[in-house]
Design a protein around this motif. Sequence first.
Motif, PDB file in Angstrom:
ATOM      1  N   UNK A 145       0.791  -1.498   0.036  1.00  9.92           N
ATOM      2  CA  UNK A 145      -0.183   0.199   0.047  1.00  9.92           C
ATOM      3  C   UNK A 145       0.945   0.964  -0.090  1.00  9.92           C
ATOM      4  N   UNK A 146       0.529   2.155  -0.995  1.00  5.35           N
ATOM      5  CA  UNK A 146       0.904   3.435  -0.790  1.00  5.35           C
ATOM      6  C   UNK A 146       1.275   4.484   0.323  1.00  5.35           C
ATOM      7  N   UNK A 147       2.138   4.650   1.215  1.00  7.00           N
ATOM      8  CA  UNK A 147       2.420   5.267   1.825  1.00  7.00           C
ATOM      9  C   UNK A 147       1.556   6.947   1.920  1.00  7.00           C
ATOM     10  N   UNK A 148       1.491   7.147   2.970  1.00  9.01           N
ATOM     11  CA  UNK A 148       0.346   8.562   3.462  1.00  9.01           C
ATOM     12  C   UNK A 148       1.575  10.042   3.054  1.00  9.01           C
ATOM     13  N   UNK A 149       1.364  11.258   2.499  1.00 13.92           N
ATOM     14  CA  UNK A 149       1.833  12.136   2.350  1.00 13.92           C
ATOM     15  C   UNK A 149       2.140  12.888   3.591  1.00 13.92           C
ATOM     16  N   UNK A 150       1.300  12.254   4.998  1.00 14.79           N
ATOM     17  CA  UNK A 150       1.874  12.760   5.832  1.00 14.79           C
ATOM     18  C   UNK A 150       2.882  12.666   6.981  1.00 14.79           C
ATOM     19  N   UNK A 151       2.993  10.922   6.677  1.00 11.55           N
ATOM     20  CA  UNK A 151       4.063  10.455   7.002  1.00 11.55           C
ATOM     21  C   UNK A 151       5.725  10.918   6.044  1.00 11.55           C
ATOM     22  N   UNK A 152       5.925  11.382   4.750  1.00  7.35           N
ATOM     23  CA  UNK A 152       7.225  12.341   4.323  1.00  7.35           C
ATOM     24  C   UNK A 152       7.375  13.709   5.449  1.00  7.35           C
ATOM     25  N   UNK A 153       6.088  14.247   5.007  1.00  7.78           N
ATOM     26  CA  UNK A 153       5.572  15.870   5.772  1.00  7.78           C
ATOM     27  C   UNK A 153       6.427  15.167   7.641  1.00  7.78           C
ATOM     28  N   UNK A 154       5.990  14.573   7.333  1.00  4.72           N
ATOM     29  CA  UNK A 154       6.082  14.468   9.459  1.00  4.72           C
ATOM     30  C   UNK A 154       7.922  14.227   8.689  1.00  4.72           C
ATOM     31  N   UNK A 155       8.306  13.506   9.211  1.00  3.32           N
ATOM     32  CA  UNK A 155       9.799  13.612   8.086  1.00  3.32           C
ATOM     33  C   UNK A 155      10.305  15.327   8.379  1.00  3.32           C
ATOM     34  N   UNK A 156       9.994  15.128   7.751  1.00  6.92           N
ATOM     35  CA  UNK A 156      11.124  17.050   6.807  1.00  6.92           C
ATOM     36  C   UNK A 156      10.832  17.914   8.004  1.00  6.92           C
ATOM     37  N   UNK A 182       7.513   2.863  11.786  1.00 13.06           N
ATOM     38  CA  UNK A 182       6.267   4.434  11.096  1.00 13.06           C
ATOM     39  C   UNK A 182       6.256   4.118   9.596  1.00 13.06           C
ATOM     40  N   UNK A 183       7.377   3.871   8.984  1.00 12.45           N
ATOM     41  CA  UNK A 183       7.045   3.101   7.334  1.00 12.45           C
ATOM     42  C   UNK A 183       6.466   1.961   7.715  1.00 12.45           C
ATOM     43  N   UNK A 184       6.222   1.354   8.207  1.00  7.24           N
ATOM     44  CA  UNK A 184       6.406  -0.449   7.941  1.00  7.24           C
ATOM     45  C   UNK A 184       7.100  -1.098   7.230  1.00  7.24           C
ATOM     46  N   UNK A 185       8.383  -1.393   7.408  1.00  6.61           N
ATOM     47  CA  UNK A 185       9.499  -1.973   6.606  1.00  6.61           C
ATOM     48  C   UNK A 185      10.275  -2.465   7.665  1.00  6.61           C
ATOM     49  N   UNK A 186      10.559  -3.672   7.237  1.00  3.86           N
ATOM     50  CA  UNK A 186      11.197  -4.788   7.634  1.00  3.86           C
ATOM     51  C   UNK A 186      12.793  -3.885   7.990  1.00  3.86           C
ATOM     52  N   UNK A 187      13.515  -3.124   6.947  1.00  4.90           N
ATOM     53  CA  UNK A 187      14.722  -2.457   7.623  1.00  4.90           C
ATOM     54  C   UNK A 187      15.278  -0.824   6.498  1.00  4.90           C
TER      55      UNK A 187
END
Length: 103
Positions: free
Chosen positions: A16-27, A87-92
Amino acid sequence: MHLVQLLLPLYGQDGARLTPTLFAAVRAEMVERFGGLTAYSRAPASGLWAQGEGERVEHDDVVVYEVMVPRLERAWWKTYREELTARFRQKELVVRAQRIETL
């Protein structure tokens, strides 16, 4: 001086595509802590890798965020990478640093 790069995937492990809010938070976090960032997000980079010989090739589309820091705080970056991985639901998740000289 160090250049720290965060390779952030566009999709979670479930595809599933990750939400823009995740990227905005990191920025926002990078700008608040380091005073700025450079984001390579217009044309995502494509990453390919295989875990071992004969293994299925994995694929990821990523954006790259980078910051320049005067001192590399390894413990902070390790903790932040672990937080981003969840947050980004990754293994690594890849966060890398290199020593640089500004001209």
